[in-house]
Design a protein around this motif. Structure first.
Motif, short mmCIF file in Angstrom:
data_model
loop_
_atom_site.label_atom_id
_atom_site.label_comp_id
_atom_site.label_asym_id
_atom_site.label_seq_id
_atom_site.Cartn_x
_atom_site.Cartn_y
_atom_site.Cartn_z
N LYS A 1 -42.97 -17.03 -6.51
CA LYS A 1 -43.14 -15.89 -5.62
C LYS A 1 -42.71 -16.27 -4.22
N SER B 1 -46.07 -14.79 0.70
CA SER B 1 -46.54 -13.54 1.28
C SER B 1 -48.05 -13.49 1.15
N LEU C 1 -49.26 -10.52 -1.01
CA LEU C 1 -48.93 -10.70 -2.42
C LEU C 1 -49.81 -11.76 -3.05
N VAL D 1 -44.71 -3.99 -4.92
CA VAL D 1 -44.55 -5.34 -5.46
C VAL D 1 -43.21 -5.37 -6.18
N ARG E 1 -37.02 -12.41 1.03
CA ARG E 1 -38.11 -11.44 0.95
C ARG E 1 -37.65 -10.06 0.48
N ASP F 1 -40.36 -10.13 -4.40
CA ASP F 1 -41.66 -10.76 -4.18
C ASP F 1 -42.03 -11.79 -5.24
#
Length: 212
Positions: free
Chosen positions: A6, A9, A12, A43, A88, A91
């Motif tokens: 991932k 974040s 997230l 997402v 970015r 995600d």
């Protein structure tokens, strides 16, 4: 072994933790992030087009949706998905296969642009060469046996999409003549395209070796 990756974040990370709890409880709680800013609601998943990753991404998307998020899936190759995580634009990806993709992801991890979740979502699985049963029974049982059946295989090995780490590993084996594979031709295609070729070969009882 397949792990999740991932982008770094905060919102997230919180969402992933809540999803893990929801799955463990085998129940969907009420939307837990109604207080989150709108920027944290979407997402963005990467799907590299492999059947297992498409399935796990669909399952995760259903869980996120039940929590009040807005999952979006983008189909992209492995290099593009890693780049998207770094910038970015994406995600999360549930399709990091270790160790075959380790070299490809290393620069992103070293730059702290991508975080690999420590607990893999699948263990014990292998990505390796595969052949139909009738070839195995006829003696093609190891990597070293492939070159012995060069004529039956028409000198071809079927891989997946161009740019994949798996294809790069196969091409290196050919280029360095590992297991006497020098001179073989790697046929690059999508997973679906490769499986169509394999299915046709099996129906006709022709010889084929492919990434499975």
């Amino acid at each position: 072994m397949k792990s999740s990756v991932k982008a770094l974040s905060v919102c997230l990370a919180a969402a992933v933790a809540t999803v893990a709890t929801a799955v463990a409880a085998l129940a969907f709680p009420q939307p837990a992030f109604a207080q989150d800013p709108q920027s944290c609601r979407a997402v963005r998943f990467a799907d590299i087009g492999w059947t297992d990753i498409t399935s796990t991404t669909a399952l995760a998307s259903t869980v996120f949706e039940g929590l009040g998020y807005q999952p979006v899936t983008t189909v992209a190759s492995v290099p593009i998905s890693f780049a998207g995580l770094k910038t970015r634009q994406l995600d999360v990806s549930l399709g990091y296969w270790w160790p075959v993709q380790e070299t490809a992801i290393a620069p992103f991890v070293d730059a702290k642009a991508i975080n690999v979740l420590q607990t893999p979502n699948l263990t014990g699985a292998k990505a390796t060469f595969a052949v139909p049963t009738y070839e195995y029974d006829a003696g093609l049982k190891t990597f070293a046996d492939i070159a012995k059946h060069r004529a039956e295989l028409d000198g071809k090995i079927y891989g997946i999409e161009p740019g994949s780490s798996a294809n790069a590993a196969i091409q290196k084996m050919i280029a360095t003549n590992q297991f006497s594979l020098g001179g073989f031709k790697l046929i690059e295609s999508s997973e679906a395209g490769m499986l169509v070729t394999v299915d046709r070969a099996v129906r006709d009882k022709k010889w084929v070796v492919f990434l499975g």
